[in-house]
Design a protein around this motif. Structure first.
Motif, mmCIF file in Angstrom:
data_model
loop_
_atom_site.group_PDB
_atom_site.id
_atom_site.type_symbol
_atom_site.label_atom_id
_atom_site.label_comp_id
_atom_site.label_asym_id
_atom_site.label_seq_id
_atom_site.Cartn_x
_atom_site.Cartn_y
_atom_site.Cartn_z
ATOM 1 N N ARG A 6 0.839 -1.209 0.000
ATOM 2 C CA ARG A 6 0.000 0.000 0.000
ATOM 3 C C ARG A 6 0.870 1.253 0.000
ATOM 4 N N LEU A 7 1.910 1.265 0.823
ATOM 5 C CA LEU A 7 2.811 2.416 0.857
ATOM 6 C C LEU A 7 3.519 2.590 -0.490
ATOM 7 N N TRP A 8 3.967 1.490 -1.073
ATOM 8 C CA TRP A 8 4.751 1.557 -2.307
ATOM 9 C C TRP A 8 3.932 2.077 -3.494
ATOM 10 N N THR A 9 2.617 1.911 -3.465
ATOM 11 C CA THR A 9 1.805 2.412 -4.585
ATOM 12 C C THR A 9 1.989 3.916 -4.768
ATOM 13 N N ASP A 10 2.344 4.629 -3.696
ATOM 14 C CA ASP A 10 2.634 6.067 -3.768
ATOM 15 C C ASP A 10 4.123 6.348 -3.579
ATOM 16 N N TYR A 11 4.957 5.321 -3.712
ATOM 17 C CA TYR A 11 6.406 5.423 -3.500
ATOM 18 C C TYR A 11 6.729 6.034 -2.144
ATOM 19 N N ASN A 12 6.121 5.440 -1.114
ATOM 20 C CA ASN A 12 6.410 5.783 0.273
ATOM 21 C C ASN A 12 6.970 4.552 0.969
ATOM 22 N N LEU A 13 7.795 4.800 2.000
ATOM 23 C CA LEU A 13 8.341 3.729 2.821
ATOM 24 C C LEU A 13 8.295 4.128 4.286
ATOM 25 N N PRO A 14 8.233 3.133 5.190
ATOM 26 C CA PRO A 14 8.321 3.436 6.621
ATOM 27 C C PRO A 14 9.696 4.011 6.939
ATOM 28 N N THR A 15 9.732 4.965 7.852
ATOM 29 C CA THR A 15 10.987 5.625 8.211
ATOM 30 C C THR A 15 11.630 4.888 9.378
ATOM 31 N N LEU A 16 12.130 3.699 9.084
ATOM 32 C CA LEU A 16 12.901 2.943 10.051
ATOM 33 C C LEU A 16 13.802 1.987 9.291
ATOM 34 N N ASP A 17 14.918 1.627 9.889
ATOM 35 C CA ASP A 17 15.876 0.742 9.241
ATOM 36 C C ASP A 17 15.272 -0.654 9.169
ATOM 37 N N ALA A 18 14.888 -1.050 7.955
ATOM 38 C CA ALA A 18 14.175 -2.314 7.826
ATOM 39 C C ALA A 18 14.229 -2.857 6.408
ATOM 40 N N LEU A 19 14.018 -4.168 6.334
ATOM 41 C CA LEU A 19 13.877 -4.913 5.096
ATOM 42 C C LEU A 19 12.428 -5.376 5.026
ATOM 43 N N HIS A 20 11.779 -5.145 3.889
ATOM 44 C CA HIS A 20 10.362 -5.498 3.727
ATOM 45 C C HIS A 20 10.149 -6.333 2.475
ATOM 46 N N PHE A 21 9.172 -7.239 2.562
ATOM 47 C CA PHE A 21 8.732 -8.046 1.429
ATOM 48 C C PHE A 21 7.239 -7.820 1.224
ATOM 49 N N PRO A 22 6.763 -7.908 -0.006
ATOM 50 C CA PRO A 22 5.344 -7.660 -0.257
ATOM 51 C C PRO A 22 4.407 -8.691 0.374
ATOM 52 N N ASP A 23 4.929 -9.843 0.784
ATOM 53 C CA ASP A 23 4.074 -10.834 1.439
ATOM 54 C C ASP A 23 3.795 -10.484 2.899
ATOM 55 N N GLY A 24 4.303 -9.335 3.360
ATOM 56 C CA GLY A 24 4.016 -8.871 4.714
ATOM 57 C C GLY A 24 5.148 -9.065 5.704
ATOM 58 N N ARG A 25 6.199 -9.777 5.317
ATOM 59 C CA ARG A 25 7.334 -9.944 6.233
ATOM 60 C C ARG A 25 8.146 -8.655 6.295
ATOM 61 N N SER A 26 8.512 -8.261 7.516
ATOM 62 C CA SER A 26 9.370 -7.099 7.741
ATOM 63 C C SER A 26 10.373 -7.434 8.824
ATOM 64 N N TYR A 27 11.591 -6.928 8.653
ATOM 65 C CA TYR A 27 12.678 -7.201 9.580
ATOM 66 C C TYR A 27 13.434 -5.920 9.868
ATOM 67 N N GLU A 28 13.648 -5.636 11.149
ATOM 68 C CA GLU A 28 14.539 -4.528 11.496
ATOM 69 C C GLU A 28 15.951 -4.950 11.135
ATOM 70 N N GLY A 56 2.682 8.488 11.167
ATOM 71 C CA GLY A 56 3.455 9.549 10.531
ATOM 72 C C GLY A 56 4.881 9.159 10.170
ATOM 73 N N TRP A 57 5.296 7.961 10.551
ATOM 74 C CA TRP A 57 6.668 7.520 10.279
ATOM 75 C C TRP A 57 6.769 6.925 8.873
ATOM 76 N N VAL A 58 6.488 7.772 7.886
ATOM 77 C CA VAL A 58 6.508 7.373 6.487
ATOM 78 C C VAL A 58 7.166 8.495 5.701
ATOM 79 N N THR A 59 7.927 8.139 4.676
ATOM 80 C CA THR A 59 8.586 9.135 3.843
ATOM 81 C C THR A 59 8.421 8.787 2.373
ATOM 82 N N PRO A 60 8.274 9.793 1.526
ATOM 83 C CA PRO A 60 8.313 9.512 0.090
ATOM 84 C C PRO A 60 9.754 9.183 -0.313
#
Length: 142
Positions: A6-28, A56-60
């Motif tokens: 959902r974030l990527w559809t507007d080219y946004n990402l969470p503002t934290l050091d992390a690795l994300h996959f579209p299947d919902g997995r996220s890792y700090e 609010g922890w999202v950035t383009p």
């Protein structure tokens, strides 16, 4: 659709050091110049829960360097809204995510070198992240 999709559809990402996959997995993750990949795995987390608590922890983000892959996809390196932000990503041909890594203080990733299944992303501040483009988790030290 996962939170990162959902974030990527507007080219946004969470503002934290992390690795994300579209299947919902996220890792700090955190940068670690002593690790062969330049980063290490901290722990898995729930991005949906994180965004509920910190909406609010999202950035383009904006791509600075794109390297085409033989499957039609691309590797993409770039920056966030703050000069210290940087991200590395693998995208499908339609620019949907395969995976994405974001760092708050890496500076933009503007150089990408590919050799087989290994990519090296270099930032303007000298941060170097090496990943297996098919599975970046294989690259991360624990």
């Amino acid at each position: 659709m996962s939170a990162i999709e959902r974030l990527w559809t507007d080219y946004n990402l969470p503002t934290l050091d992390a690795l994300h996959f579209p299947d919902g997995r996220s890792y700090e993750v955190e940068m670690d110049s002593a690790a062969p990949s330049g980063m290490k795995l901290v722990e898995a987390f729930d991005l949906e829960e994180f965004l509920e608590e910190e909406p609010g922890w999202v950035t383009p983000v904006d791509g600075q360097r794109s390297v085409p892959l033989t499957d039609g996809g691309v590797l993409w390196g770039g920056e966030g809204a703050h000069g210290s932000n940087g991200f590395c990503a693998r995208l499908n041909a339609d620019l949907t995510l395969v995976w994405v890594i974001f760092f708050q203080v890496s500076n933009p990733f503007t150089e990408v070198q590919v050799s087989g299944d290994i990519a090296v992303f270099n930032s303007t501040s000298g941060v170097s992240i090496t990943v297996d483009i098919n599975d970046p988790l294989r690259s991360v030290s624990t």
